[in-house]
Scaffold this active site. Structure first.
Site, PDB file in Angstrom:
ATOM      1  N   LYS A 192      22.255   4.436 -78.516  1.00 51.63           N
ATOM      2  CA  LYS A 192      22.660   4.117 -77.149  1.00 51.63           C
ATOM      3  C   LYS A 192      23.407   5.290 -76.521  1.00 51.63           C
ATOM      4  O   LYS A 192      24.174   5.988 -77.191  1.00 51.63           O
ATOM      5  CB  LYS A 192      23.557   2.872 -77.180  1.00 51.63           C
ATOM      6  CG  LYS A 192      23.996   2.343 -75.817  1.00 51.63           C
ATOM      7  CD  LYS A 192      24.880   1.116 -75.993  1.00 51.63           C
ATOM      8  CE  LYS A 192      25.334   0.528 -74.661  1.00 51.63           C
ATOM      9  NZ  LYS A 192      26.192  -0.661 -74.838  1.00 51.63           N
TER      10      LYS A 192
ATOM     11  N   SER B  19      24.743  -4.602 -72.424  1.00 51.24           N
ATOM     12  CA  SER B  19      24.367  -3.354 -71.807  1.00 51.24           C
ATOM     13  C   SER B  19      23.460  -2.471 -72.671  1.00 51.24           C
ATOM     14  O   SER B  19      22.957  -1.453 -72.199  1.00 51.24           O
ATOM     15  CB  SER B  19      25.643  -2.559 -71.449  1.00 51.24           C
ATOM     16  OG  SER B  19      26.391  -2.246 -72.609  1.00 51.24           O
TER      17      SER B  19
ATOM     18  N   GLY C 127      31.049  -4.635 -76.138  1.00 49.06           N
ATOM     19  CA  GLY C 127      32.392  -4.933 -75.658  1.00 49.06           C
ATOM     20  C   GLY C 127      32.498  -6.326 -75.063  1.00 49.06           C
ATOM     21  O   GLY C 127      33.586  -6.845 -74.865  1.00 49.06           O
ATOM     22  N   GLY C 128      31.324  -6.911 -74.767  1.00 47.95           N
ATOM     23  CA  GLY C 128      31.282  -8.261 -74.224  1.00 47.95           C
ATOM     24  C   GLY C 128      29.915  -8.875 -74.464  1.00 47.95           C
ATOM     25  O   GLY C 128      29.327  -9.480 -73.572  1.00 47.95           O
ATOM     26  N   GLY C 129      29.405  -8.691 -75.690  1.00 48.54           N
ATOM     27  CA  GLY C 129      28.081  -9.209 -76.037  1.00 48.54           C
ATOM     28  C   GLY C 129      26.968  -8.191 -75.908  1.00 48.54           C
ATOM     29  O   GLY C 129      25.793  -8.546 -76.015  1.00 48.54           O
ATOM     30  N   SER C 130      27.294  -6.917 -75.718  1.00 46.95           N
ATOM     31  CA  SER C 130      26.286  -5.917 -75.391  1.00 46.95           C
ATOM     32  C   SER C 130      25.350  -5.546 -76.526  1.00 46.95           C
ATOM     33  O   SER C 130      24.355  -4.864 -76.308  1.00 46.95           O
ATOM     34  CB  SER C 130      26.953  -4.650 -74.860  1.00 46.95           C
ATOM     35  OG  SER C 130      27.476  -4.873 -73.569  1.00 46.95           O
TER      36      SER C 130
END
Length: 570
Positions: free
Chosen positions: A181, A255, A276-279
């Site tokens: 990534k 993301s 960081g929030g389900g990425s």
């Protein structure tokens, strides 16, 4: 007790009620297209209105008027080092050959190694075929920000020579292609974080990626992502928006959009991503594969700067749970120059420790999803308890609605403090989010970290009461979202705060509390004449990634993986 662990906290029963995660006021999302189209400068009064509409100011009131929060100090870092000498069980560092390739066309790491060792093909031949495949298909190309052909071909040639001379590197990765990534640094390669400007050109590769390279894995390129990781769809107007490998009408999720696409489309067996929030877990589930978010701090990305240091981690996405396990154990190798990560036990330590098999379910929470998702979840619970020997434990989780707001406030604060390169022009939706993030004040941020501390204490108590517990939930409450009208390259973008908050209803908790979690496909549902994957997620105790990987293996046994095989590569 584990290092840095919170004290177990008992929450009064009357405090544990479930309220649906509050959506942002329609003003915030309804304004989005107008804001994006006009690209206005946000006046402070408007910024404040949007901040209040998001209900962040309610956090301090909850903390101020509830005696539970007086028992804790704010927790700004959710790192917990397990007290166990292993932090896992039966952690075999070299899993056997997976049978998945025979069942659904997947190419696993073991398939590549078998093809190389038998002389059926070479890493160089695979590299040439793969590069031609990517360059010849715009859908594949959209998954990349940088296709590093020279680096890949050089690494493949070196691996080919090792196989020719019988000096291949042990560990099951020599010559296997993978992608990284754009959020994770590799030496002498532009690092853009999905923006329109180069943010850095690292002189050194992130430790966890270098660990894979040291095993002989071959880096194909850097993958696309949602700009600055600030949403869960994968939309990117600068570099283009990847298509879902199972349906061009749907998003990949974000993301880590490009990483999930490459694995889901069968281009590579695994990818490096960040969460960081389900990425990691959302795009893995949307693309019908598997993703692992490890315990906070357990994978070293040094010296790459994290854009969300108090909630974000780097981890793998893979087409099979065995590959997920294999890659995870390499990425989580001890980094002696990382003062916190080196305190974690080795992920390849063997132990005969017998961990109970328990899945925890908070029924009001898991019911808060669309019927198609709930049907897949119920099927997964029945399979794990009926076929895999898991005991169901009904649990309760307090303050979930406020915890969701605490996570949103925290990650917005983290990302807004990341220093952007001069001249970076963020998309209009992200300028809107930055405007809101700039309104965060000390009282609200402290309240969010107190909520984090209370929830960590609650989970510490759950894990003490139920060793081996893995909390099971859907990955997302809805089906894979359909692509919006503004997703084209060079378009205006889309800001939909309601959808963003809703998509994180289940995943945010592992980030806020620093817990490990695995997610992947457990079923399929029809949407507009096409079937899309439906994900289920397991979240376990700090340092016990093996518990959640074992749940992943159970879910994989349901046989719901449908990945486009790329057998022609080997």
């Amino acid at each position: 007790m584990a290092h840095f662990a919170p004290e177990p906290l008992s929450i009064p029963a009357d405090e544990i009620t479930y309220q649906r995660t509050p959506m942002s006021n329609p003003v915030l999302s309804g304004l989005a297209l107008g804001v994006a189209a006009t690209a206005i400068s946000y006046a402070p009064p408007l910024q404040r209105i949007l901040y209040n509409n998001a209900q962040f100011s309610t956090l301090r009131q909850v903390v101020k008027h509830n005696s539970v929060f007086a028992q804790v100090t704010p927790r700004f870092d959710p790192t917990v080092i397990p007290a166990s000498p292993t932090g896992g069980y039966n952690a075999d560092p070299t899993p056997g050959v997976s049978a998945l390739s025979d069942r659904n066309g997947n190419l696993t790491c073991a398939d590549y190694i078998e093809a190389y060792t038998t002389g059926r093909t070479t890493p160089t031949e695979v590299a040439e075929r793969l590069l031609n495949l990517i360059e010849g298909d715009e859908k594949h190309r959209l998954a990349f920000i940088l296709l590093d052909k020279e680096v890949y071909l050089k690494a493949a040639a070196e691996s080919t020579e090792r196989y020719r001379t019988g000096r291949q590197i042990e560990g099951g990765l020599d010559g296997v292609p993978f992608v990284v990534k754009d959020e994770v640094g590799t030496a002498d390669t532009p690092l853009m974080f999905g923006t329109n400007k180069v943010q850095d050109v690292p002189k050194e590769t992130a430790f966890c990626v270098q660990a894979l390279l040291n095993k002989g894995a071959c880096l194909v390129g850097k993958t696309n992502m949602h700009e600055m990781g600030l949403d869960t769809t994968g939309l990117n107007i600068t570099h283009g928006t990847p298509f879902n490998p199972h349906s061009a009408a749907h998003y990949t999720g974000g993301s880590s959009s490009g990483s999930a696409y490459c694995v889901g489309a069968g281009l590579v067996p695994f990818a490096v991503a960040a969460d960081g929030g389900g990425s990691i877990r959302i795009p893995a589930s949307y693309c019908g594969v598997w993703g692992l978010k490890g315990s906070h701090g357990r994978v070293s990305e040094r010296p790459t700067p994290s854009i969300a240091p108090s909630v974000g981690v780097v981890g793998p996405i893979a087409g099979s749970v065995e590959d997920l396990s294999l890659v995870w154990r390499v990425m989580a190798e001890r980094d002696e120059h990382n003062s916190v990560q080196r305190l974690f036990p080795s992920p390849t330590t063997h132990t005969a420790e017998d961990r109970p098999r328990k899945i925890g379910i908070f029924e009001p929470w898991v019911r808060d999803c669309v019927p198609e998702v709930k049907a897949v979840f119920d099927k997964a619970v029945a399979y794990l308890t009926g076929e895999c020997g898991y005991e169901r434990v009904d649990i309760a989780i307090p303050y979930l609605d406020k915890a969701g707001l605490a996570h949103a406030l925290t990650i917005l604060t983290d990302i807004s403090e990341f220093p952007l390169a001069e001249g970076t022009a963020l998309s209009a939706p992200n300028r809107l989010l930055y405007a809101v993030a700039n309104q965060v004040n000390t009282a609200d941020l402290l309240a969010a970290q107190r909520i984090r501390a209370v929830l960590m204490g609650h989970f510490q108590r759950l894990f003490q009461q139920h060793p081996g517990l893995v909390v099971l939930s859907p990955t997302t409450p809805g089906l894979v979202p359909r692509r919006d009208a503004g997703v084209q390259k060079g378009g205006w973008g889309v800001s939909n705060s309601d959808r963003s908050v809703e998509s994180m209803r289940y995943v945010f908790l592992a980030n806020l509390l620093g817990l490990p979690g695995v997610a992947g496909v457990a079923g399929w549902a029809g949407d507009g004449g096409e079937e899309v994957p439906v994900g289920v997620m397991g979240v376990g105790e700090w340092g016990y990634e093996e518990d959640v990987l074992e749940v992943g293996r159970g879910l994989e046994g349901m046989g719901e993986v449908r990945r486009r095989g790329m057998g022609g590569l080997v």
